[in-house]
Scaffold this active site. Structure first.
Site, mmCIF file in Angstrom:
data_model
loop_
_atom_site.group_PDB
_atom_site.id
_atom_site.type_symbol
_atom_site.label_atom_id
_atom_site.label_comp_id
_atom_site.label_asym_id
_atom_site.label_seq_id
_atom_site.Cartn_x
_atom_site.Cartn_y
_atom_site.Cartn_z
ATOM 1 N N THR A 1 0.830 -1.204 0.000
ATOM 2 C CA THR A 1 0.000 0.000 0.000
ATOM 3 C C THR A 1 0.866 1.256 0.000
ATOM 4 O O THR A 1 0.635 2.191 -0.776
ATOM 5 C CB THR A 1 -0.935 0.017 1.218
ATOM 6 N N ASP B 1 1.975 5.263 5.737
ATOM 7 C CA ASP B 1 2.340 3.842 5.731
ATOM 8 C C ASP B 1 1.089 2.986 5.839
ATOM 9 O O ASP B 1 0.032 3.459 6.280
ATOM 10 C CB ASP B 1 3.288 3.538 6.897
ATOM 11 N N ASP C 1 -1.122 -3.919 8.875
ATOM 12 C CA ASP C 1 -1.650 -5.274 8.711
ATOM 13 C C ASP C 1 -2.987 -5.445 9.420
ATOM 14 O O ASP C 1 -3.822 -6.242 8.994
ATOM 15 C CB ASP C 1 -0.637 -6.290 9.249
ATOM 16 N N GLU D 1 10.192 1.279 10.701
ATOM 17 C CA GLU D 1 8.897 1.940 10.593
ATOM 18 C C GLU D 1 8.538 2.630 11.907
ATOM 19 O O GLU D 1 8.112 3.794 11.925
ATOM 20 C CB GLU D 1 7.814 0.926 10.220
ATOM 21 N N LYS E 1 -8.345 -4.910 6.439
ATOM 22 C CA LYS E 1 -7.411 -4.795 7.560
ATOM 23 C C LYS E 1 -8.076 -4.344 8.861
ATOM 24 O O LYS E 1 -7.417 -4.246 9.894
ATOM 25 C CB LYS E 1 -6.290 -3.811 7.198
#
Length: 267
Positions: A62, A116, A119, A138, A156
């Site tokens: 993504t 960002d 998950d 991250e 998600k």
């Protein structure tokens, strides 16, 4: 106009959040693929980027769309004087290939905005990240941000972290990794936790090694792990643990693309 996903971010559990109203796309007979939904969310997030910003560049399928879009806007002159801080070697390579100027946290300890993926996203905007293996960098970059925009497709969204039954990653040092794995399992024995060393390839093989030279233990839960902050503290207290993939109280905005349209929720 419609508020997408009112049952999720507008629930009692999420009453501390303030959902924003977004324009839903014009209904179409075409069914968008998951990757197309990711691209929609990513492009929406890039609308928040302004010239002169220091940007955290995320990692994953993504976030890749967001990096592509930033490079496109730089090329045509709609964005100027952007500095990117990549969260992985993969993103670094992508940004270099696209001509995005790069730096690091040493030179820019305060980051204006990071974009960002995630998950998992729960109703309080807590995240699971790191199934792509870049959780440490991250978290370092996104913890230094004034604003952190999370971009996901609707698959998600979960009721609680670990709710998909998929991995919650923990980055550990390679030394005596089996010992560390067993200690992690014991922390969450009541949640039916099973830990597995991440390896390269589906059939097993060499351990997966992060950009930082570490291993990853993927934790799988049969039930809710309980209080997330207590779980976080317990994991980080274990010698041998470097970082975990729970990003708690870090996201400032979540953008979700799905069949109901695009939802933007601000904390």
């Amino acid at each position: 106009m419609a508020i997408a996903y009112p049952h999720f971010f507008g629930s009692e559990k999420a009453k501390n959040l303030k959902p924003s109203v977004m324009v839903s796309p014009t209904p179409s007979p075409a069914i968008l693929s998951q990757d197309e939904l990711k691209k929609i969310a990513a492009y929406k997030a890039v609308e928040f980027v302004e010239s002169g910003m220091v940007l955290g560049l995320g990692t994953g399928s993504t976030a890749k769309h967001a990096v592509d879009r930033i490079a496109e806007l730089l090329k045509i002159g709609k964005l100027k004087n952007i500095v990117g801080i990549p969260t992985s070697s993969i993103t670094h390579e992508q940004a270099v290939s696209l001509g995005i100027p790069l730096s690091d946290l040493n030179a820019h300890p305060i980051v204006d905005l990071a974009i960002d993926g995630a998950d998992e996203v729960d109703p309080q905007m807590n995240l699971v990240k790191g199934r792509g293996g870049s959780l440490l960098r991250e978290k370092m970059v996104e913890a230094a941000c004034k604003k952190f925009i999370v971009i996901v497709d609707e698959s998600k969204l979960v009721s609680h972290l670990g709710g998909t039954g998929l991995a919650m990653p923990v980055e550990i040092v390679p030394f005596c990794w089996e010992f560390t794995l067993r200690r992690l399992e014991m922390l969450f024995i009541e949640a039916g936790c099973v830990g597995k060393l991440r390896v390269v390839g589906e059939s097993g093989g060499e351990p997966y090694v992060t950009d930082n030279g570490n291993y990853i233990i993927d934790l799988y839960f049969k039930s809710d792990m309980g209080d997330l902050k207590e779980a976080s503290d317990a994991i980080l207290r274990l010698a041998g643990v470097v970082e975990h993939g729970m990003f708690l109280d870090m996201a400032t905005t979540v953008i979700v693309a799905g069949k109901l349209g695009v939802s933007v929720t601000n904390k």
